[in-house]
Design a protein around this motif. Structure first.
Motif, PDB file in Angstrom:
ATOM      1  N   GLY A  82       0.912  -1.257   0.104  1.00 60.50           N
ATOM      2  CA  GLY A  82      -0.051  -0.100  -0.132  1.00 60.50           C
ATOM      3  C   GLY A  82       0.769   1.302   0.048  1.00 60.50           C
ATOM      4  O   GLY A  82       1.702   1.553  -0.874  1.00 60.50           O
ATOM      5  N   ALA A 103      -4.203  -6.178   5.023  1.00 65.83           N
ATOM      6  CA  ALA A 103      -5.395  -6.245   5.293  1.00 65.83           C
ATOM      7  C   ALA A 103      -6.176  -5.203   4.603  1.00 65.83           C
ATOM      8  O   ALA A 103      -5.895  -4.040   4.555  1.00 65.83           O
ATOM      9  CB  ALA A 103      -5.391  -6.368   6.821  1.00 65.83           C
ATOM     10  N   GLY A 104      -7.364  -5.568   3.973  1.00 66.01           N
ATOM     11  CA  GLY A 104      -8.118  -4.457   3.315  1.00 66.01           C
ATOM     12  C   GLY A 104      -7.751  -4.615   1.878  1.00 66.01           C
ATOM     13  O   GLY A 104      -8.572  -4.123   0.986  1.00 66.01           O
ATOM     14  N   GLU A 105      -6.602  -5.056   1.269  1.00 60.80           N
ATOM     15  CA  GLU A 105      -6.216  -5.176  -0.073  1.00 60.80           C
ATOM     16  C   GLU A 105      -6.412  -6.741  -0.587  1.00 60.80           C
ATOM     17  O   GLU A 105      -6.462  -7.573  -0.013  1.00 60.80           O
ATOM     18  CB  GLU A 105      -4.841  -4.845  -0.298  1.00 60.80           C
ATOM     19  CG  GLU A 105      -4.561  -3.365  -0.080  1.00 60.80           C
ATOM     20  CD  GLU A 105      -3.008  -3.063  -0.253  1.00 60.80           C
ATOM     21  OE1 GLU A 105      -2.223  -3.995  -0.745  1.00 60.80           O
ATOM     22  OE2 GLU A 105      -2.866  -1.923  -0.525  1.00 60.80           O
ATOM     23  N   VAL A 136     -10.883 -10.824  -0.618  1.00 65.39           N
ATOM     24  CA  VAL A 136     -10.882  -9.729  -0.031  1.00 65.39           C
ATOM     25  C   VAL A 136     -11.413  -9.583   1.460  1.00 65.39           C
ATOM     26  O   VAL A 136     -12.151 -10.374   1.697  1.00 65.39           O
ATOM     27  CB  VAL A 136     -11.685  -8.539  -0.995  1.00 65.39           C
ATOM     28  CG1 VAL A 136     -11.336  -8.289  -2.277  1.00 65.39           C
ATOM     29  CG2 VAL A 136     -13.133  -8.809  -1.069  1.00 65.39           C
ATOM     30  N   GLY A 137     -11.002  -8.560   1.979  1.00 62.56           N
ATOM     31  CA  GLY A 137     -11.481  -8.482   3.563  1.00 62.56           C
ATOM     32  C   GLY A 137     -11.021  -9.174   4.457  1.00 62.56           C
ATOM     33  O   GLY A 137     -11.567  -9.841   5.405  1.00 62.56           O
ATOM     34  N   PRO A 157      -8.604 -10.818   7.292  1.00 60.07           N
ATOM     35  CA  PRO A 157      -8.041 -10.319   8.579  1.00 60.07           C
ATOM     36  C   PRO A 157      -6.592 -10.548   8.553  1.00 60.07           C
ATOM     37  O   PRO A 157      -6.211 -11.453   8.028  1.00 60.07           O
ATOM     38  CB  PRO A 157      -8.610 -10.946   9.683  1.00 60.07           C
ATOM     39  CG  PRO A 157      -9.259 -12.107   9.237  1.00 60.07           C
ATOM     40  CD  PRO A 157      -9.688 -11.881   7.735  1.00 60.07           C
ATOM     41  N   SER A 158      -5.816 -10.021   9.361  1.00 62.49           N
ATOM     42  CA  SER A 158      -4.261 -10.304   9.256  1.00 62.49           C
ATOM     43  C   SER A 158      -4.077 -11.634  10.006  1.00 62.49           C
ATOM     44  O   SER A 158      -4.843 -12.154  10.566  1.00 62.49           O
ATOM     45  CB  SER A 158      -3.551  -8.897   9.980  1.00 62.49           C
ATOM     46  OG  SER A 158      -3.997  -9.247  11.622  1.00 62.49           O
ATOM     47  N   ASP A 202      -1.451  -6.206   9.172  1.00 61.97           N
ATOM     48  CA  ASP A 202      -2.527  -5.320   9.744  1.00 61.97           C
ATOM     49  C   ASP A 202      -1.743  -3.931   9.290  1.00 61.97           C
ATOM     50  O   ASP A 202      -0.635  -3.671   9.965  1.00 61.97           O
ATOM     51  CB  ASP A 202      -2.858  -5.440  11.097  1.00 61.97           C
ATOM     52  CG  ASP A 202      -3.499  -4.391  11.568  1.00 61.97           C
ATOM     53  OD1 ASP A 202      -3.884  -3.518  10.767  1.00 61.97           O
ATOM     54  OD2 ASP A 202      -3.990  -4.510  12.954  1.00 61.97           O
ATOM     55  N   SER A 262      -2.106  -1.099  10.768  1.00 65.11           N
ATOM     56  CA  SER A 262      -1.953  -0.490  11.807  1.00 65.11           C
ATOM     57  C   SER A 262      -0.832  -0.818  12.686  1.00 65.11           C
ATOM     58  O   SER A 262      -0.339  -0.021  13.716  1.00 65.11           O
ATOM     59  CB  SER A 262      -3.330  -0.453  12.786  1.00 65.11           C
ATOM     60  OG  SER A 262      -3.439  -1.905  13.334  1.00 65.11           O
TER      61      SER A 262
END
Length: 466
Positions: free
Chosen positions: A197, A373-375, A421-422, A424-425, A453, A455
């Motif tokens: 990202g 995560a999220g990609e 997609v979606g 979790p780490s 993740d 974050s």
């Protein structure tokens, strides 16, 4: 289950990046959790760097090996995402009468020369064997090595160049690049730049300073020039790569090629996976190719385990018909813990042998090794049966529970793709298999992957070193 007796000393060696590394205070500078990646993104790459011309020495930087990576770990673009070694070690301790007295999980500093680590291996295992032989009934005990990837080169240096053969009963290698792997050309010439990202890291200079990575370069003719294949030396070296390091790596392989221990060596070879085998150098860039040119100039696809070409996973002078060879239609990073591989390990360790029976249909798998995560996580597959219907699952490795599943999109010509997609780490095992296929020998193929993740990586989005 009753455990089978094991009267020797079993030594397990991981591949490159398969050992944690600790600083002087015992803190991880290389490990499995997101803190390691966060540290690298925050400018911690210099902690892994080695001084130029380190050769076969230790830099004295206070970094020491910790333990074998237990679970799935990403190699941050330097090599191949791997399953880790917990599953393998758990299997061995459940199956055999192994104790801390006769089981050595040999972690090593994978940055350093394989010669250095082979000599350190000698210093570690020979005292363990001597103590084990002092126990009643153990006088004739020997060493048995079980090695994944580069660990096999470390063990071979010990057995073949440091006098270890006299103490060794068996050396079983799993996906070891005995003749090198073209992936190393890509990493050393094109660099190691990881993008997640808005996050990024440049490990190119670190990678180019690692003797071990140079010793993974192909020793076979792998550079395509003028309609023929040449060795790296014949091609005049590699752009941006130290000539002295290339010469030393070639010398390392020549030293092993001169004395392969065929009596003790049992290579287990990954097959059927899309694998880079050669390269063309164009304007200072390496373009990897799955094909190799024959003497007649015909390009032939050299499938392997996705990292090591099939023919390079056993030493020079061996062939596909060598009786000690074993096979597995799995990916490089998934080999150490695959059920079929564990069965074949048991066959070698118990002397009973396991017959490898493959389907006439082959499945090859590639998966994104590391995503945020999220990609989206993309899984690609190919099959020799163009009509095959395939599905992809993501498995939670600790429990074996599927967490996501898709029927793969058929792209034509035996190629398939799925996108998740979606997620979790965490670490996942990608499992690709055929739907409603009549051949019971057609096993699913697995490949590990890691979802990170964002974050946990902190706020910086800069590409360190770029």
């Amino acid at each position: 289950m009753n455990r089978a007796p094991f009267d020797d000393v079993l030594v397990v060696l991981p591949g490159i990046m398969g050992s944690t590394l600790l600083d002087r205070d015992g803190r991880e500078v290389w490990g499995q959790d997101a803190a390691t990646l966060h540290g690298l993104l925050r400018g911690g790459t210099s902690r892994l760097a080695l001084p130029a011309g380190i050769g076969d020495e230790h830099p004295g930087d206070g970094i020491t090996p910790g333990v074998l990576m237990p679970g799935i770990y990403a190699s941050v673009g330097v090599w191949t995402t791997s399953l880790g070694y917990r599953r393998l070690l758990d299997h061995l301790t459940r199956r055999y009468t192994l104790t801390p007295d006769n089981l050595v999980a040999f972690a090593y500093d994978w940055r350093l020369s394989n010669r250095y680590n082979g000599r350190r291996l000698k210093r570690v295992v020979e005292p363990v064997l001597a103590r084990w032989r002092e126990q009643p009934g153990r006088r004739d005990a020997k060493l048995v090595f079980l090695c994944h990837s580069m660990g096999g080169l470390v063990a071979r240096w010990y057995t073949e160049r440091e006098g270890g053969a006299t103490h060794t009963r068996t050396l079983l290698t799993i996906g070891t690049p005995h003749r090198g792997a073209a992936k190393a050309i890509d990493r050393l010439v094109n660099g190691v730049r990881l993008k997640l990202g808005r996050f990024g890291i440049d490990l190119t200079e670190v990678a180019r300073g690692l003797p071990a990575l140079h010793q993974l370069l192909p020793s076979y003719a792998c550079i395509e020039e003028g309609g023929a294949l040449r060795t790296i030396a014949e091609a005049g070296g590699l752009p941006g790569v130290s000539a002295a390091a290339l010469d030393d790596a070639a010398r390392f392989h020549a030293q092993l090629d001169g004395s392969p221990d065929t009596a003790r060596l049992h290579p287990l070879v990954g097959i059927n996976q899309p694998t880079a085998a050669s390269a063309r150098i164009t304007r200072g860039t390496a373009v990897l190719q799955r094909t190799m040119l024959t003497a007649e100039g015909i390009a032939v696809d050299r499938l392997g385990d996705g990292t090591v070409p099939r023919f390079a996973a056993y030493p020079k002078g061996f062939g596909d018909r060598f009786p000690a060879l074993s096979w597995s239609a799995q990916t490089h990073g998934g080999l150490p813990g695959h059920r079929g591989v564990l069965d074949q390990i048991d066959g070698v360790l118990t002397g009973t042998g396991v017959e490898f029976r493959a389907s006439g249909t082959a499945i090859g798998v590639e998966a994104d090794p590391l995503v945020l995560a999220g990609e989206p996580l993309t899984v690609r597959a190919e099959s020799t049966d163009p009509a095959l219907l395939m599905d992809a699952q993501l498995i939670e490795p600790a429990t074996g529970t599927p967490v996501a599943r898709q029927v793969m999109r058929h792209l034509g010509a035996g190629r398939h793709e799925a996108t998740f997609v979606g997620l979790p780490s965490g670490g996942y095992v990608v499992r690709v298999g055929a739907l409603r296929h009549p051949d019971p020998l057609l096993d699913p193929v697995t490949a590990p992957t890691v979802v990170v993740d964002p974050s946990a990586l902190g706020g910086s989005g800069a590409v360190q070193g770029a």
